[in-house]
Design a protein around this motif. Structure first.
Motif, short mmCIF file in Angstrom:
data_model
loop_
_atom_site.label_atom_id
_atom_site.label_comp_id
_atom_site.label_asym_id
_atom_site.label_seq_id
_atom_site.Cartn_x
_atom_site.Cartn_y
_atom_site.Cartn_z
N LEU A 70 0.83 -1.20 0.00
CA LEU A 70 0.00 0.00 0.00
C LEU A 70 0.87 1.25 0.00
O LEU A 70 0.56 2.24 -0.68
CB LEU A 70 -0.93 -0.01 1.22
N GLY A 71 1.98 1.22 0.75
CA GLY A 71 2.90 2.36 0.75
C GLY A 71 3.52 2.59 -0.61
O GLY A 71 3.74 3.74 -1.02
N TRP A 72 3.86 1.52 -1.32
CA TRP A 72 4.39 1.67 -2.67
C TRP A 72 3.39 2.37 -3.58
O TRP A 72 3.74 3.27 -4.34
CB TRP A 72 4.74 0.30 -3.25
N MET A 73 2.12 1.94 -3.52
CA MET A 73 1.11 2.54 -4.39
C MET A 73 0.84 3.99 -4.03
O MET A 73 0.58 4.82 -4.90
CB MET A 73 -0.18 1.71 -4.31
N ALA A 74 0.90 4.31 -2.72
CA ALA A 74 0.64 5.69 -2.28
C ALA A 74 1.90 6.54 -2.26
O ALA A 74 1.84 7.72 -1.90
CB ALA A 74 0.02 5.67 -0.88
N ARG A 75 3.05 5.94 -2.63
CA ARG A 75 4.33 6.64 -2.62
C ARG A 75 4.66 7.23 -1.25
O ARG A 75 5.20 8.32 -1.13
CB ARG A 75 4.36 7.73 -3.69
N ARG A 76 4.29 6.50 -0.22
CA ARG A 76 4.57 6.87 1.18
C ARG A 76 4.04 8.26 1.53
O ARG A 76 4.63 8.98 2.34
CB ARG A 76 6.07 6.79 1.47
N SER A 77 2.96 8.64 0.92
CA SER A 77 2.39 9.96 1.16
C SER A 77 1.78 10.03 2.55
O SER A 77 1.25 9.05 3.07
CB SER A 77 1.34 10.26 0.10
N THR A 78 1.86 11.21 3.14
CA THR A 78 1.20 11.45 4.43
C THR A 78 0.03 12.42 4.28
O THR A 78 -0.37 13.08 5.24
CB THR A 78 2.21 12.02 5.45
N SER A 79 -0.50 12.49 3.07
CA SER A 79 -1.68 13.34 2.85
C SER A 79 -2.88 12.75 3.58
O SER A 79 -2.87 11.60 4.01
CB SER A 79 -1.97 13.45 1.35
N ARG A 80 -3.92 13.56 3.70
CA ARG A 80 -5.11 13.10 4.40
C ARG A 80 -5.74 11.90 3.71
O ARG A 80 -6.21 10.98 4.38
CB ARG A 80 -6.12 14.24 4.49
N SER A 81 -5.74 11.92 2.39
CA SER A 81 -6.34 10.79 1.67
C SER A 81 -5.54 9.52 1.88
O SER A 81 -6.12 8.43 2.06
CB SER A 81 -6.42 11.12 0.18
N ALA A 82 -4.20 9.62 1.89
CA ALA A 82 -3.37 8.44 2.10
C ALA A 82 -3.55 7.89 3.52
O ALA A 82 -3.63 6.66 3.71
CB ALA A 82 -1.90 8.77 1.85
N ILE A 83 -3.61 8.77 4.50
CA ILE A 83 -3.82 8.31 5.88
C ILE A 83 -5.20 7.71 6.04
O ILE A 83 -5.39 6.71 6.75
CB ILE A 83 -3.63 9.49 6.87
N ALA A 84 -6.19 8.27 5.34
CA ALA A 84 -7.55 7.71 5.40
C ALA A 84 -7.57 6.30 4.83
O ALA A 84 -8.20 5.39 5.40
CB ALA A 84 -8.51 8.62 4.64
N VAL A 85 -6.87 6.09 3.71
CA VAL A 85 -6.80 4.75 3.13
C VAL A 85 -6.08 3.80 4.07
O VAL A 85 -6.47 2.63 4.24
CB VAL A 85 -6.10 4.80 1.75
N LEU A 86 -5.01 4.29 4.72
CA LEU A 86 -4.28 3.45 5.66
C LEU A 86 -5.13 3.10 6.87
O LEU A 86 -5.03 1.99 7.42
CB LEU A 86 -3.00 4.17 6.11
N CYS A 87 -5.98 4.02 7.30
CA CYS A 87 -6.90 3.73 8.41
C CYS A 87 -7.86 2.61 8.03
O CYS A 87 -8.11 1.68 8.82
CB CYS A 87 -7.69 4.99 8.79
N LEU A 88 -8.40 2.70 6.81
CA LEU A 88 -9.30 1.65 6.35
C LEU A 88 -8.57 0.31 6.24
O LEU A 88 -9.13 -0.75 6.56
CB LEU A 88 -9.90 2.03 4.99
#
Length: 267
Positions: free
Chosen positions: A138-156
């Motif tokens: 998941l980090g590879w696909m999100a490019r280790r982003s810490t944006s709100r959308s990336a954190i929201a996906v990580l929460c899910l």
């Protein structure tokens, strides 16, 4: 290698569904195989420069912190355990190999500290390793982003991982926990796939759904509250300690246009 290890691990989970109580449980052997597999994955990551020796120190620190948290809260709060935050965050930032090793070795060390060695250990190690590995992809696909959308996906993802972890462990426990054929929800030899899934679904709803719901909700809330700062801190370590070595290109020396002028002689 991770995909091959996943296939072998899934076979280890599915075998009890087919063999029931007759499936052997060599705890030390299975646990050692999972631990060695995690170390081999780390070795390959080192050789391919996806991991540095300094980041191994970060891995050791995360494993030690997580094992200590599990030592304090062995069972968890109605299913929730804080150990999954660092497993998920570490995998998200450092990659699938790091995430798998972090999950598997955390459960191994915590089992040693809490005297929790038993037939459940290799299954817990595999399931926790897969949680970290999935976060790595998941980090590879999100490019280790810490944006709100990336954190929201990580929460899910953390919430889904809470349910997946519980379901995987139930796949192993179910044929052994309830005596064969003792109730409509127990495992029975020779039943069809449809009946097997129906009985397992009823067993899961009756015994594990509420427990796993607390784990999933805890993972989601903890990632939402402190996931961003933890990921940013780990990413600073990764950028500082992960060096990409490049072979320098040889310098091209240009020959002088007028050799005679260089040597001080006439043409």
């Amino acid at each position: 290698m991770l995909l091959g290890l996943t296939g072998a691990g899934l076979a280890l989970f599915i075998a009890p569904l087919l063999l029931g109580p007759g499936f052997p449980q060599p705890v030390v052997l299975f646990s050692a195989l999972v631990a060695v597999s995690a170390l081999v994955v780390l070795g390959v990551a080192l050789q391919t420069h996806r991991l540095s020796t300094r980041l191994l120190a970060v891995l050791a620190a995360l494993v030690a912190i997580d094992a200590t948290l599990r030592l304090v809260i062995v069972v968890g709060l109605l299913g929730f355990s804080p150990i999954f935050l660092l497993i998920i965050a570490g995998g998200f930032v450092m990659g699938p190999s790091f995430g798998f090793a972090s999950g598997a070795l955390t459960l191994l060390l915590s089992a040693v500290l809490t005297a929790g060695l038993g037939p459940w250990l290799p299954y817990q190690m595999l399931a926790a390793g897969w949680v970290g590995m999935g976060a790595g992809y998941l980090g590879w696909m999100a490019r280790r982003s810490t944006s709100r959308s990336a954190i929201a996906v990580l929460c899910l993802y953390g919430g889904a991982a809470g349910f997946a972890y519980g379901i995987l462990l139930d796949l192993w426990e179910w044929p052994l926990l309830v005596a064969s054929g003792s109730s409509p929800l127990s495992w029975a030899p020779g039943i069809g796939l449809g009946s097997l899934l129906h009985r397992f679904g009823g067993f899961y709803l009756a015994t594990s759904l509420v427990y796993d719901s607390f784990r999933a909700a805890g993972n989601l809330l903890l990632t939402a509250v402190v996931g961003g700062p933890v990921i940013r801190a780990l990413d600073r370590f990764r950028r500082r300690f992960l060096l990409a070595w490049e072979r320098p290109s040889p310098a091209i020396l240009e020959a002088p246009v007028k050799i005679s002028a260089d040597v001080g002689t006439s043409a």
